[in-house]
Design a protein around this motif. Structure first.
Motif, PDB file in Angstrom:
ATOM      1  N   GLU A  22       1.768  13.940 -12.103  1.00  0.00           N
ATOM      2  CA  GLU A  22       2.582  15.095 -11.719  1.00  0.00           C
ATOM      3  C   GLU A  22       2.407  15.478 -10.251  1.00  0.00           C
ATOM      4  OE1 GLU A  22       1.746  18.139 -14.610  1.00  0.00           O
ATOM      5  OE2 GLU A  22       2.847  17.064 -16.167  1.00  0.00           O
ATOM      6  N   THR A  23       2.248  14.476  -9.412  1.00  0.00           N
ATOM      7  CA  THR A  23       2.159  14.651  -7.964  1.00  0.00           C
ATOM      8  C   THR A  23       2.653  13.364  -7.301  1.00  0.00           C
ATOM      9  OG1 THR A  23       0.724  15.262  -6.136  1.00  0.00           O
ATOM     10  CG2 THR A  23      -0.233  13.837  -7.806  1.00  0.00           C
ATOM     11  N   PHE A  24       2.955  13.445  -6.020  1.00  0.00           N
ATOM     12  CA  PHE A  24       3.424  12.262  -5.318  1.00  0.00           C
ATOM     13  C   PHE A  24       2.253  11.392  -4.885  1.00  0.00           C
ATOM     14  CE2 PHE A  24       6.996  15.183  -4.763  1.00  0.00           C
ATOM     15  CZ  PHE A  24       8.019  14.373  -5.227  1.00  0.00           C
ATOM     16  N   PRO A  25       2.385  10.077  -5.018  1.00  0.00           N
ATOM     17  CA  PRO A  25       1.303   9.159  -4.661  1.00  0.00           C
ATOM     18  C   PRO A  25       1.341   8.749  -3.188  1.00  0.00           C
ATOM     19  CG  PRO A  25       3.090   7.938  -5.626  1.00  0.00           C
ATOM     20  CD  PRO A  25       3.485   9.394  -5.674  1.00  0.00           C
ATOM     21  N   ILE A  26       0.296   8.043  -2.809  1.00  0.00           N
ATOM     22  CA  ILE A  26       0.251   7.378  -1.515  1.00  0.00           C
ATOM     23  C   ILE A  26       0.568   5.914  -1.786  1.00  0.00           C
ATOM     24  CG2 ILE A  26      -1.242   6.688   0.397  1.00  0.00           C
ATOM     25  CD1 ILE A  26      -2.876   9.250  -0.204  1.00  0.00           C
ATOM     26  N   LEU A  27       1.503   5.369  -1.033  1.00  0.00           N
ATOM     27  CA  LEU A  27       1.894   3.965  -1.192  1.00  0.00           C
ATOM     28  C   LEU A  27       1.307   3.184  -0.036  1.00  0.00           C
ATOM     29  CD1 LEU A  27       3.641   1.871  -2.726  1.00  0.00           C
ATOM     30  CD2 LEU A  27       5.517   2.494  -1.216  1.00  0.00           C
ATOM     31  N   GLU A  28       0.436   2.222  -0.352  1.00  0.00           N
ATOM     32  CA  GLU A  28      -0.212   1.409   0.671  1.00  0.00           C
ATOM     33  C   GLU A  28       0.080  -0.063   0.427  1.00  0.00           C
ATOM     34  OE1 GLU A  28      -4.400   2.122   1.168  1.00  0.00           O
ATOM     35  OE2 GLU A  28      -4.176   4.214   0.577  1.00  0.00           O
ATOM     36  N   THR A  29       0.155  -0.818   1.515  1.00  0.00           N
ATOM     37  CA  THR A  29       0.305  -2.262   1.418  1.00  0.00           C
ATOM     38  C   THR A  29      -1.079  -2.880   1.262  1.00  0.00           C
ATOM     39  OG1 THR A  29       2.217  -2.145   2.880  1.00  0.00           O
ATOM     40  CG2 THR A  29       1.244  -4.302   2.568  1.00  0.00           C
ATOM     41  N   ILE A  30      -1.189  -3.855   0.389  1.00  0.00           N
ATOM     42  CA  ILE A  30      -2.471  -4.528   0.170  1.00  0.00           C
ATOM     43  C   ILE A  30      -2.759  -5.455   1.338  1.00  0.00           C
ATOM     44  CG2 ILE A  30      -3.719  -6.165  -1.305  1.00  0.00           C
ATOM     45  CD1 ILE A  30      -2.232  -5.020  -3.664  1.00  0.00           C
ATOM     46  N   LYS A  31      -4.011  -5.461   1.773  1.00  0.00           N
ATOM     47  CA  LYS A  31      -4.437  -6.331   2.872  1.00  0.00           C
ATOM     48  C   LYS A  31      -4.354  -7.784   2.454  1.00  0.00           C
ATOM     49  CE  LYS A  31      -7.543  -2.754   4.349  1.00  0.00           C
ATOM     50  NZ  LYS A  31      -8.813  -2.182   3.954  1.00  0.00           N
ATOM     51  N   LYS A  32      -4.171  -8.664   3.421  1.00  0.00           N
ATOM     52  CA  LYS A  32      -3.991 -10.092   3.142  1.00  0.00           C
ATOM     53  C   LYS A  32      -5.144 -10.695   2.350  1.00  0.00           C
ATOM     54  CE  LYS A  32      -0.947 -11.193   6.966  1.00  0.00           C
ATOM     55  NZ  LYS A  32      -0.739 -11.992   8.161  1.00  0.00           N
ATOM     56  N   ASP A  33      -6.380 -10.306   2.650  1.00  0.00           N
ATOM     57  CA  ASP A  33      -7.523 -10.890   1.943  1.00  0.00           C
ATOM     58  C   ASP A  33      -7.628 -10.411   0.497  1.00  0.00           C
ATOM     59  OD1 ASP A  33      -8.141  -8.347   2.897  1.00  0.00           O
ATOM     60  OD2 ASP A  33     -10.279  -8.785   3.084  1.00  0.00           O
ATOM     61  N   GLU A  34      -7.061  -9.254   0.176  1.00  0.00           N
ATOM     62  CA  GLU A  34      -7.067  -8.751  -1.198  1.00  0.00           C
ATOM     63  C   GLU A  34      -5.931  -9.339  -2.032  1.00  0.00           C
ATOM     64  OE1 GLU A  34      -6.944  -4.516  -1.075  1.00  0.00           O
ATOM     65  OE2 GLU A  34      -8.895  -4.339  -0.123  1.00  0.00           O
ATOM     66  N   LYS A  35      -4.884  -9.820  -1.377  1.00  0.00           N
ATOM     67  CA  LYS A  35      -3.717 -10.346  -2.093  1.00  0.00           C
ATOM     68  C   LYS A  35      -4.042 -11.571  -2.943  1.00  0.00           C
ATOM     69  CE  LYS A  35       0.148  -8.842   0.739  1.00  0.00           C
ATOM     70  NZ  LYS A  35       1.297  -9.261   1.520  1.00  0.00           N
ATOM     71  N   LEU A  36      -5.038 -12.324  -2.566  1.00  0.00           N
ATOM     72  CA  LEU A  36      -5.339 -13.560  -3.264  1.00  0.00           C
ATOM     73  C   LEU A  36      -5.732 -13.346  -4.723  1.00  0.00           C
ATOM     74  CD1 LEU A  36      -7.374 -15.384  -0.478  1.00  0.00           C
ATOM     75  CD2 LEU A  36      -4.982 -15.746  -1.103  1.00  0.00           C
ATOM     76  N   SER A  37      -6.472 -12.294  -5.016  1.00  0.00           N
ATOM     77  CA  SER A  37      -6.969 -12.114  -6.375  1.00  0.00           C
ATOM     78  C   SER A  37      -6.336 -10.957  -7.131  1.00  0.00           C
ATOM     79  CB  SER A  37      -8.484 -11.905  -6.330  1.00  0.00           C
ATOM     80  OG  SER A  37      -8.780 -10.735  -5.602  1.00  0.00           O
ATOM     81  N   THR A  38      -5.549 -10.125  -6.464  1.00  0.00           N
ATOM     82  CA  THR A  38      -4.990  -8.943  -7.101  1.00  0.00           C
ATOM     83  C   THR A  38      -3.597  -9.241  -7.649  1.00  0.00           C
ATOM     84  OG1 THR A  38      -6.187  -7.609  -5.502  1.00  0.00           O
ATOM     85  CG2 THR A  38      -4.502  -6.494  -6.786  1.00  0.00           C
TER      86      THR A  38
END
Length: 54
Positions: A22-38
């Motif tokens: 019931e609140t607005f979120p923060i939208l963040e882009t995932i860093k390149k090194d985190e993209k591999l496993s997420t």
């Protein structure tokens, strides 16, 4: 609350977050090194965004 999502499911993740928190979120882009496993929480695609409350 954190939701990891791909480009396709970002709108759904935003809707789910707003409905639960019931609140607005923060939208963040995932860093390149985190993209591999997420992975997106709605499919098997690598996550691009984190929808979170801080």
């Amino acid at each position: 609350m954190k939701i990891y999502c791909c480009e396709t499911h970002v709108n759904h993740a935003l809707d789910v977050f707003i409905a639960k928190e019931e609140t607005f979120p923060i939208l963040e882009t995932i860093k390149k090194d985190e993209k591999l496993s997420t992975k997106c929480e709605y499919c098997d695609t690598p996550a691009t965004y984190i929808v979170a409350n801080g």
